[in-house]
Write a protein that holds these residues in place. Sequence first.
Motif, PDB file in Angstrom:
ATOM      1  N   GLU A 174      53.547  49.232  67.380  1.00 23.90           N
ATOM      2  CA  GLU A 174      53.475  49.346  66.104  1.00 23.90           C
ATOM      3  C   GLU A 174      52.625  50.544  65.620  1.00 23.90           C
ATOM      4  O   GLU A 174      51.666  50.919  66.404  1.00 23.90           O
ATOM      5  CB  GLU A 174      52.800  48.145  65.284  1.00 23.90           C
ATOM      6  CG  GLU A 174      53.741  46.970  65.505  1.00 23.90           C
ATOM      7  CD  GLU A 174      52.994  45.936  64.659  1.00 23.90           C
ATOM      8  OE1 GLU A 174      51.867  46.141  63.969  1.00 23.90           O
ATOM      9  OE2 GLU A 174      53.652  44.822  64.648  1.00 23.90           O
ATOM     10  N   LEU A 175      52.965  51.406  64.478  1.00 24.06           N
ATOM     11  CA  LEU A 175      52.349  52.570  64.045  1.00 24.06           C
ATOM     12  C   LEU A 175      51.653  52.163  62.657  1.00 24.06           C
ATOM     13  O   LEU A 175      52.305  51.889  61.746  1.00 24.06           O
ATOM     14  CB  LEU A 175      53.234  53.709  63.783  1.00 24.06           C
ATOM     15  CG  LEU A 175      53.737  54.356  65.216  1.00 24.06           C
ATOM     16  CD1 LEU A 175      54.820  55.382  64.882  1.00 24.06           C
ATOM     17  CD2 LEU A 175      52.606  55.196  65.954  1.00 24.06           C
ATOM     18  N   ALA A 176      50.303  51.942  62.823  1.00 28.96           N
ATOM     19  CA  ALA A 176      49.726  51.724  61.522  1.00 28.96           C
ATOM     20  C   ALA A 176      49.766  52.744  60.482  1.00 28.96           C
ATOM     21  O   ALA A 176      49.612  53.801  60.750  1.00 28.96           O
ATOM     22  CB  ALA A 176      48.058  51.569  61.786  1.00 28.96           C
ATOM     23  N   GLY A 177      50.161  52.271  59.300  1.00 35.27           N
ATOM     24  CA  GLY A 177      50.357  53.220  58.115  1.00 35.27           C
ATOM     25  C   GLY A 177      51.387  53.656  57.978  1.00 35.27           C
ATOM     26  O   GLY A 177      51.740  54.587  57.129  1.00 35.27           O
ATOM     27  N   SER A 178      52.259  53.551  58.889  1.00 30.31           N
ATOM     28  CA  SER A 178      53.725  54.572  59.207  1.00 30.31           C
ATOM     29  C   SER A 178      54.901  54.032  58.416  1.00 30.31           C
ATOM     30  O   SER A 178      54.934  52.740  58.270  1.00 30.31           O
ATOM     31  CB  SER A 178      54.093  54.726  60.551  1.00 30.31           C
ATOM     32  OG  SER A 178      54.894  55.666  60.704  1.00 30.31           O
ATOM     33  N   GLY A 179      55.760  54.288  57.955  1.00 33.52           N
ATOM     34  CA  GLY A 179      56.525  54.022  56.968  1.00 33.52           C
ATOM     35  C   GLY A 179      58.114  54.107  57.660  1.00 33.52           C
ATOM     36  O   GLY A 179      57.889  53.828  59.196  1.00 33.52           O
ATOM     37  N   HIS A 180      59.253  54.226  57.030  1.00 32.25           N
ATOM     38  CA  HIS A 180      60.561  54.250  57.707  1.00 32.25           C
ATOM     39  C   HIS A 180      60.961  55.173  58.618  1.00 32.25           C
ATOM     40  O   HIS A 180      61.823  55.232  59.348  1.00 32.25           O
ATOM     41  CB  HIS A 180      61.378  53.926  56.694  1.00 32.25           C
ATOM     42  CG  HIS A 180      62.927  53.336  57.258  1.00 32.25           C
ATOM     43  ND1 HIS A 180      63.016  52.152  57.942  1.00 32.25           N
ATOM     44  CD2 HIS A 180      64.216  53.896  56.970  1.00 32.25           C
ATOM     45  CE1 HIS A 180      64.230  51.946  58.300  1.00 32.25           C
ATOM     46  NE2 HIS A 180      64.811  53.031  57.813  1.00 32.25           N
TER      47      HIS A 180
END
Length: 202
Positions: A174-180
């Motif tokens: 997972e990438l924290a704070g990342s969108g689509h």
Amino acid sequence: MRPDRTLVCLAGVGGAASEWDAAAPFLGRFGRVATATPPDGRIVVVGHSQGGVQALRIAVAMPERVDAIVLTSSFFPPARHWRPLAVAALDFAGHRVSYLPEVVTRGRRPRPARPGVCRLRAMLPFALRPSRWHALAAAVSCPVLAVHGDADHLVPIAFARAGCARHPAWAYAELAGSGHHPHRDETERWAGIVCDWIGLHA
């Protein structure tokens, strides 16, 4: 770089080949980078959004050629968590409402062209019957990495977590704070995860 291998980067609905421009120099360490499947040779398939489903299908159709696949902000079926469908749908609707400020900021919501609409319709059976998506995913024999942003406004992180939990052999990050669009908007963070994994598993 392996000259006999191609990294096939597949965009989602409404996406463009240019969205892979920033990631191409990183992925190029492992082979030639393209946005279409070559007629022969080994491949690693990187699929974004609806392109993730295409990646799964390619891996099932030609297992002798696919070394690995990377699902980045991929489609995952709705995560009901044993809840009634109506409750799960209401939860997803709330998730979509949280996307409204971004729509207002941009002035209009992007609308897919006719081919994109057809691709979206093709996803409907997977959304209505998640077991079909899981059957496709279970048929993949190569290593799989799923990378998802926890602020994805199109595919909720809960969908990705639940989907990958059903396939424990898959790697998940997972990438924290990342969108689509982490491959486009946060390329270095995304590439750090993806390239380390490809180096070990493909």
